[in-house]
Scaffold this active site. Sequence first.
Site, PDB file in Angstrom:
ATOM      1  N   ILE A 107     -15.190 -39.666 -18.344  1.00  0.00           N
ATOM      2  CA  ILE A 107     -15.804 -40.134 -16.911  1.00  0.00           C
ATOM      3  C   ILE A 107     -17.009 -40.283 -17.801  1.00  0.00           C
ATOM      4  O   ILE A 107     -18.229 -41.419 -17.764  1.00  0.00           O
ATOM      5  CB  ILE A 107     -15.711 -39.401 -15.947  1.00  0.00           C
ATOM      6  CG1 ILE A 107     -14.359 -39.631 -14.905  1.00  0.00           C
ATOM      7  CG2 ILE A 107     -17.199 -39.813 -14.967  1.00  0.00           C
ATOM      8  CD1 ILE A 107     -14.210 -38.571 -14.233  1.00  0.00           C
ATOM      9  N   GLY A 108     -17.980 -38.859 -18.152  1.00  0.00           N
ATOM     10  CA  GLY A 108     -19.298 -39.231 -18.682  1.00  0.00           C
ATOM     11  C   GLY A 108     -19.265 -39.855 -19.099  1.00  0.00           C
ATOM     12  O   GLY A 108     -20.349 -40.871 -19.597  1.00  0.00           O
ATOM     13  N   SER A 141     -15.196 -32.901  -7.176  1.00  0.00           N
ATOM     14  CA  SER A 141     -13.460 -32.963  -7.213  1.00  0.00           C
ATOM     15  C   SER A 141     -13.459 -33.096  -5.871  1.00  0.00           C
ATOM     16  O   SER A 141     -13.115 -31.869  -4.918  1.00  0.00           O
ATOM     17  CB  SER A 141     -12.914 -32.021  -7.956  1.00  0.00           C
ATOM     18  OG  SER A 141     -11.557 -32.257  -8.021  1.00  0.00           O
ATOM     19  N   TYR A 165     -11.180 -23.502 -10.203  1.00  0.00           N
ATOM     20  CA  TYR A 165     -11.790 -24.630  -9.938  1.00  0.00           C
ATOM     21  C   TYR A 165     -12.319 -24.856  -9.092  1.00  0.00           C
ATOM     22  O   TYR A 165     -13.362 -25.721  -8.890  1.00  0.00           O
ATOM     23  CB  TYR A 165     -10.777 -26.153 -11.366  1.00  0.00           C
ATOM     24  CG  TYR A 165     -10.989 -27.057 -11.324  1.00  0.00           C
ATOM     25  CD1 TYR A 165     -12.198 -27.231 -12.508  1.00  0.00           C
ATOM     26  CD2 TYR A 165     -10.756 -28.067 -10.539  1.00  0.00           C
ATOM     27  CE1 TYR A 165     -12.573 -28.780 -12.265  1.00  0.00           C
ATOM     28  CE2 TYR A 165     -11.069 -29.295 -10.496  1.00  0.00           C
ATOM     29  CZ  TYR A 165     -11.635 -29.569 -11.628  1.00  0.00           C
ATOM     30  OH  TYR A 165     -12.693 -30.956 -11.589  1.00  0.00           O
TER      31      TYR A 165
END
Length: 250
Positions: free
Chosen positions: A18-19, A138, A151
Site C-alpha cells: 500500500i505504501g 485497519s 494488532y
Amino acid sequence: MGQLEGKTAVVTGGGTGIGLATAVRFAAEGAYVFIIGRRKTELDGAVETIGADRAMAVAGDITEAADLDRLYDAVRARGMGLDVLFANAAAGAFVPLDQVTEEHFDQVFGVNVRGTLFTVQKALPLLNDGASVILNASTAADQGIEAFGTYAASKAAIRSFARTWSNELKGRGIRVNAVSPGGVETPGFADIFGGGEAAAAVGKNFAATVAKGRMGRPEEVAATVAFLASDQSSFIVGANIYVDGGENQI
C-alpha cells in the site's frame, strides 16, 4: 495538472504494498515524495518505479528517532515544507492471548502506535498550514479475530489518534483522517498468513465473504489516500474511511 501538483509528501513503509502504491499515486498527481522503509533494496526499486526525479528514499525504521530525524532532515533540506503525510508503516502477527509475549507486544505497539505517534510529532514543525495527515488503520480494529488482538488494539489506537490530532491541529488547518483497509493483496498480507499456499487459501476464503468477491488491490487504497490528501476532501476531518469491499459494512 494533478491534484497534488507542487506538493511535498512523505510515505512511511513506502517500499512495497500500500505504501508503494500510494507513493506512485502521489507522484502521478504531481507531488514530490519521500519514502522511508527498512529494506534498502526495496526502496531502491520503489524509487525506480516512482521515478528518481519525483522521489527520494531514506532507509530507516520509524521506531528509531534518529531515522525519523534523517527523514525529516531530507524534507527540510528541500525547503518546501511538508503538505502530505501518510503514516502507513505497520507490523502484525497472529498470536493468541495465552501466548502473547512482551517482545510481541512491544514490536506491534512499537511500530503501529509509538512509531506512528513520533512519525507525526516529528513532522509537526515541517507541516505547512492546511496540510493533510492520513493514518493507516485497519478493519481489524472493529473485529474480534482470534489471535489478532494485539494488532487490532494497536489499530484502534490509530483510529483514536485521528480524532484527537484533528482537534489539536485544527488551528493550523491541518486535517487528520484514517483509512481502514480490509484484505488487500500485499507482501505484508502474505507474510502475516505464512506466505505461499497458506496465504493464498486465506485470501480465497476472505474473497468469498466480501461483497466485491475478491481481495483488494493496493492501488485502490492508494486512490482513497490520494483523495484524503487532496483538496477534494477539504471538508473531511477526523474520519475513518473503509476500503474493504464491503467487509465491515454489509
